[in-house]
Design an enzyme around this catalytic site. Structure first.
Site, PDB file in Angstrom:
ATOM      1  CE  LYS A 179      -7.443 -24.969  -4.968  1.00 61.31           C
ATOM      2  NZ  LYS A 179      -7.867 -23.952  -5.926  1.00 61.31           N
ATOM      3  CB  THR A 180      -5.192 -23.705 -10.393  1.00 59.75           C
ATOM      4  OG1 THR A 180      -5.605 -23.237  -9.110  1.00 59.75           O
ATOM      5  CG2 THR A 180      -5.588 -22.682 -11.443  1.00 59.75           C
TER       6      THR A 180
ATOM      7  CG  ASP B  78     -10.981 -23.678  -7.558  1.00 62.32           C
ATOM      8  OD1 ASP B  78     -10.585 -24.704  -6.980  1.00 62.32           O
ATOM      9  OD2 ASP B  78     -10.280 -22.647  -7.680  1.00 62.32           O
ATOM     10  CD  GLU B  79     -10.166 -23.305  -2.945  1.00 60.98           C
ATOM     11  OE1 GLU B  79     -10.388 -24.229  -2.127  1.00 60.98           O
ATOM     12  OE2 GLU B  79      -9.062 -22.780  -3.087  1.00 60.98           O
TER      13      GLU B  79
ATOM     14  CD  GLN C 264      -6.165 -26.911   1.482  1.00 54.81           C
ATOM     15  OE1 GLN C 264      -5.717 -25.769   1.511  1.00 54.81           O
ATOM     16  NE2 GLN C 264      -5.996 -27.705   0.440  1.00 54.81           N
TER      17      GLN C 264
ATOM     18  NE  ARG D 249      -1.591 -22.882   3.180  1.00 56.23           N
ATOM     19  CZ  ARG D 249      -2.116 -23.461   2.099  1.00 56.23           C
ATOM     20  NH1 ARG D 249      -2.194 -22.789   0.965  1.00 56.23           N
ATOM     21  NH2 ARG D 249      -2.551 -24.697   2.122  1.00 56.23           N
TER      22      ARG D 249
END
Length: 722
Positions: A35-36, A220-221, A251, A606
C-alpha cells in the site's frame, strides 16, 4: 520522468490504483500488498502524468515514522524535494493549519500543545479544585472521557445535564478544563483535530482557500480514522472527486480508541462516483499462512471481501503447540527461538505476540534465564510498569518501613488527600533531623505540626502499612502479594480507570500475584532471606538487567495491537485461548468479537516464513488455576495448513549421567511430562517441566495442595501414579 518508471515496478492491481482516473478512489489494500508503494507512486503519477502541482497535494497518515518514510520515498522516486507537499500525520497537519490561522481559530498566536502527561496534570488540578477524590474520580478516567468527547466533535457546551451523577461530574470537569485551556492557550492532541475541523467548518474563507489549494487528498490507513478525522477530510474535499484513500477493513483493530470501521463503508455512500480497487497479492507471507488467515477473517460478516494470495509458494506448515500451562508455553517458545538462532537465524527476525501485556512476564523470565536478549516493544518490561512498581513498593514497606523511596512512591497512591506542601514539609523535617520518612511522619503527627487533614491522612497510611504487615505476616508469599494488591486500594483504583490502559493495569497486578505463586523459593539461600525479600530482590534484578536496545539483535515482545504494520520471519502468537484471545469482554459482543478476529488476522499476517500458534491447557489467572478452551480462531484454520507439535518431539532429555544414580533413581529418568506423581510431604501433583541431567536432573511439579515446586529427582523419592 518516463511514465514507465512509475508503473513498471507494479503489479496489475497496483498499476490500476496508481493510474486510476481523478475520482474518489478506495484502495482496499490487504496485509503485505504494497500500500505504501501505491501511495508513493500515485503521488508521482499525479505530478508527472496528471500535471498536479506538488503544492496542491495533501497526504495524511497516522504516525510520524510513516509520514517520514512517505516523504523519503517520494523524493527518491521523483528526484525532487517533498517540502512543497503537505505530507504528515493528522495531528501534525492540524497543528500546521492552526499555527497559520490561530486568531481565526480562537487561539493565541503562542498557543502550546500539551502531551498526555501535561493534560493529566491539568485534570488533576481541576479534580482537586472541585473537591473530587482521586480514588473515586481517577484523573485518567476524566482524561479518557474528555478525549472521547472531542474525538466525536462534542464540546461541553453541546452537552446537557441528563441527571446522571457520574456524567454531571464529568461534564463539570470538562467545562472547567476547556476554560483553563482557553485561558492558558493550551491545546491537547484531541483538541488539535477538533479545533482544525471547527476552523474549516466555521470560517468560510479559510475553507475555500484550502479546498482550492489541495486538488488531491490522499489518506493512508483509512480504516483507523475516527469521527472527527473523517469529518475533517470531508470538509477539505468539499464533495469534490479528489479523495484517494487506502485502507483495509480487515485490519481495523483500534475501535477501543475511537477508530470507526464504519468510515470505510460510508465512503462509498458519501462519494457515489467512487471506484474500489483491491490489492490482494501479498509479498510478505507464505501460501499456508495466507490461506489460514483468509479462512479466519472470512468468518466476519459485512466485509468488503478480498482474498490474499502469493506466488512465492506454500512454505512451511503453521505449527500449533498445546502447552500444559503458561510456564511450559514459555519454555517451548524460547526453545524454538534458541533452535532458530542455532541454525543461523537472527533474533531480531523473531516476534512473540500476545493479547495482554501481562502475558510478557513468563516469556521475559524464560528469555532472561537462557541469556537470550529481548526487547519489550512499545512498552516497559513487566517489573518496570508503574502499577507493578506501586504494588512492589507496598510490599517493600511491609518488609522495611524505613524504605524512603517506596514510602514516597505510594504515600499518596491511590490519592489520600496529602497535599504537596505537607509532603514538602515532611521531606524537609526528615532531612534536617535526620530521620526516615516513616520516622519523620510519626514525629510530626505526635508534635501536631501538620494540618488536621494531612495528619489524619498520613496516620491512616501508617496504620494501613502496619495492618498489612500484621495481617500478612504468616501468609505464604503468593497470598501476601494478593492481600496487598487488594487491600492497598491499587486494584480498585485501576479498576475505575476507563479504557484499555486501566484494564491492562489490572491484568498486570493479577499477573504479579501469579509471579509470586510461581516463584521458586530457595530453601538453602546463603543470605537467609525470607520469601518476600528474595522475591523483591528478584523483581529488582529483573527490572534492571538485560534490556536490549532498539538496534541490537534481540527478540521482540509486543502486544498484537503494537504489531500492526510490522513483519518478522518467525512469529509466535501465544495464549490462544477463549477468554484471553478472544478476550472475555468480547465473547458476548458480536462487534467486539469481530474486532478480535481482525486482530488475529493482523497477528497471523505479520509472519513471513514461519508462524507458530500456542495455547495452554491450564493457566493461572490471579493465582487461580483455570482450564480454558482453545481459542475459536484455531478451529477456523484449515487443517491442511497446520501441524501439531508434540512435546516429546521437541524436548530431548539427556540420560548420560543416569549411571551415577542409585537403582531407585535410575527409574526417575523415565518420568514424563504430564506424569501424575505422589510425594511424601507435598501429596499428589503433575510433572510440568524437566531440566538438567544425572544427579542434577530436576522436575517442576504442580501439587494439588502445595502448589508449584522444583524437586531434585535423585532425592525426591517420587512415586508414579497411573
Amino acid at each position: 520522468m518516463d511514465i514507465t518508471n512509475i508503473i513498471d515496478p507494479l503489479n496489475d492491481a497496483q498499476r490500476q490504483a496508481v493510474s486510476a482516473p481523478l475520482k474518489p478512489i478506495l484502495v482496499l489494500a490487504g496485509a503485505g500488498s504494497g500500500k505504501t508503494r501505491v501511495l508513493v507512486h500515485r503521488i508521482a503519477w499525479l505530478i508527472q502524468v496528471e500535471g498536479v502541482s506538488p503544492h496542491s497535494i495533501l497526504a495524511v497518515t497516522f504516525t510520524n515514522k510513516a509520514a517520514a518514510e512517505m516523504r523519503t520515498r517520494v523524493e527518491s522516486l521523483l528526484g525532487i524535494s517533498a517540502r512543497a507537499m503537505w505530507i504528515g500525520t493528522f495531528h501534525g497537519l492540524a497543528h500546521r493549519l492552526l499555527r497559520r490561522h490561530a486568531q481565526q481559530a480562537g487561539l493565541p498566536e503562542s498557543f502550546q500543545v500539551m502531551d498526555s502527561d501535561d493534560q493529566l496534570r491539568v485534570i488533576k488540578r481541576i479534580l482537586k479544585s472541585l473537591n473530587l477524590d482521586d480514588a473515586r474520580w481517577p484523573p485518567k478516567q476524566a482524561q479518557w472521557y474528555i478525549n472521547a468527547q472531542k474525538d466525536e466533535g462534542v464540546r461541553a457546551r453541546h452537552m446537557a445535564d441528563t441527571g446522571d451523577f457520574y456524567l454531571r461530574q464529568m461534564l463539570a470537569v470538562y467545562r472547567m478544563y476547556e476554560e483553563i485551556c482557553q485561558q492558558s492557550g493550551l491545546v491537547d492532541f484531541a483538541e488539535l483535530l477538533l479545533r482544525a475541523h471547527e476552523l474549516l467548518r466555521d470560517v468560510p474563507d479559510v475553507l475555500a482557500f484550502y479546498q482550492s489549494r489541495f486538488l488531491q487528498v490522499l489518506v493512508d490507513e483509512f480504516q483507523d480514522t475516527n469521527t472527527i478525522q473523517y469529518a475533517w477530510l470531508r470538509l477539505l474535499t468539499g464533495g469534490k472527486d479528489n479523495l484517494f484513500v487506502v485502507g483495509d477493513d480487515d485490519q481495523s483493530i483500534y475501535g477501543w480508541r475511537g477508530a470507526k470501521i464504519e468510515n470505510i463503508y460510508q465512503f462509498q455512500q458519501h462519494y457515489p462516483g467512487h471506484k474500489v480497487i483491491k490489492l490482494e497479492q501479498n509479498y510478505r507471507s507464505t501460501g499456508h499462512i495466507l490461506k489460514a488467515a483468509n479462512h479466519v477473517i472470512a468468518r466476519n460478516e459485512g466485509r468488503m471481501g478480498k482474498e490474499l494470495w502469493t506466488d512465492s509458494g506454500l512454505g512451511d506448515l503453521i505449527s500449533l503447540y498445546s502447552a500444559f500451562n503458561e510456564q511450559d508455553e514459555a519454555y517451548f517458545v524460547v526453545e524454538r527461538i534458541r533452535k532458530w538462532v542455532s541454525e543461523g537465524g537472527a533474533r531480531s527476525d523473531i516476534a512473540i505476540l500476545y493479547r495482554s501485556n501481562a502475558q510478557s512476564r513468563q516469556f521475559e523470565e524464560r528469555l532472561m534465564n537462557t541469556g537470550t536478549p529481548y526487547r519489550v516493544y512499545g512498552g516497559l518490561r513487566f517489573f518496570e510498569r508503574a502499577e507493578v512498581k506501586n504494588a512492589l513498593a507496598y510490599l517493600r514497606l511491609i518488609a522495611n518501613a524505613e524504605d524512603d523511596a517506596s514510602f514516597e512512591r505510594v504515600v499518596n497512591t491511590p490519592t489520600r488527600g496529602i497535599g504537596a506542601k505537607s509532603l514538602d514539609d515532611l521531606r524537609l523535617f526528615a532531612r534536617d533531623q535526620p530521620l526516615s520518612l516513616w520516622q519523620a511522619t510519626e514525629a510530626l503527627i505526635a508534635q501536631q505540626r501538620l494540618t488536621p487533614r494531612a495528619s489524619g491522612a498520613l496516620a491512616g497510611f501508617l496504620k494501613l502499612i502496619g495492618k498489612m504487615a500484621a495481617e500478612t505476616a504468616s501468609l505464604p508469599l503468593f497470598e501476601k502479594v494478593k492481600w496487598v494488591v487488594e487491600h492497598s486500594g491499587l486494584l480498585e483504583f485501576y479498576q475505575k480507570e476507563k479504557g484499555d490502559k486501566g484494564e491492562a493495569r489490572v491484568e498486570n497486578l493479577e499477573e504479579l500475584v501469579n509471579a509470586a505463586k510461581a516463584y521458586v523459593f530457595d530453601q538453602d539461600n546463603e543470605e537467609q532471606m525470607g520469601e518476600l525479600d528474595l522475591f523483591l530482590a528478584h523483581a529488582a534484578l529483573e527490572s534492571g538487567d538485560m534490556q536490549s536496545g532498539d538496534f541490537e539483535d534481540c527478540v521482540q515482545l509486543m502486544t498484537l495491537h503494537s504489531a500492526k504494520g510490522l513483519e518478522f520471519n518467525l512469529v509466535f502468537v501465544v495464549g490462544m485461548e477463549e477468554g484471553l484471545f478472544p478476550s472475555q469482554q468480547s465473547v458476548e459482543d458480536a462487534g467486539r468479537l469481530e474486532e478480535e478476529r481482525r486482530l488475529c488476522y493482523v497477528g497471523m499476517t505479520r509472519a513471513k516464513k514461519q508462524l507458530i500458534l500456542t495455547y495452554a491447557e491450564s493457566r493461572r489467572i490471579y493465582g487461580r488455576e483455570t482450564n480454558p478452551r482453545p481459542s475459536r480462531f484455531l478451529k477456523e484454520i484449515p487443517a491442511d495448513t497446520l501441524q501439531e507439535v508434540r512435546l516429546r518431539a521437541q524436548i530431548s532429555r539427556p540420560v548420560t549421567a543416569v549411571s551415577t544414580l542409585s537403582d531407585a533413581n535410575k527409574a526417575s529418568a523415565s518420568f514424563r511430562l504430564g506424569q501424575r506423581v505422589s510425594h511424601e510431604k507435598f501429596g499428589e501433583g503433575v510433572v510440568l517441566q524437566i531440566d538438567g541431567s544425572g544427579d542434577q536432573e530436576r522436575a517442576q511439579i504442580n501439587f494439588s495442595d502445595a502448589g508449584m515446586k522444583w524437586l531434585m529427582l535423585a532425592y525426591a523419592n517420587l512415586q508414579r501414579l497411573h
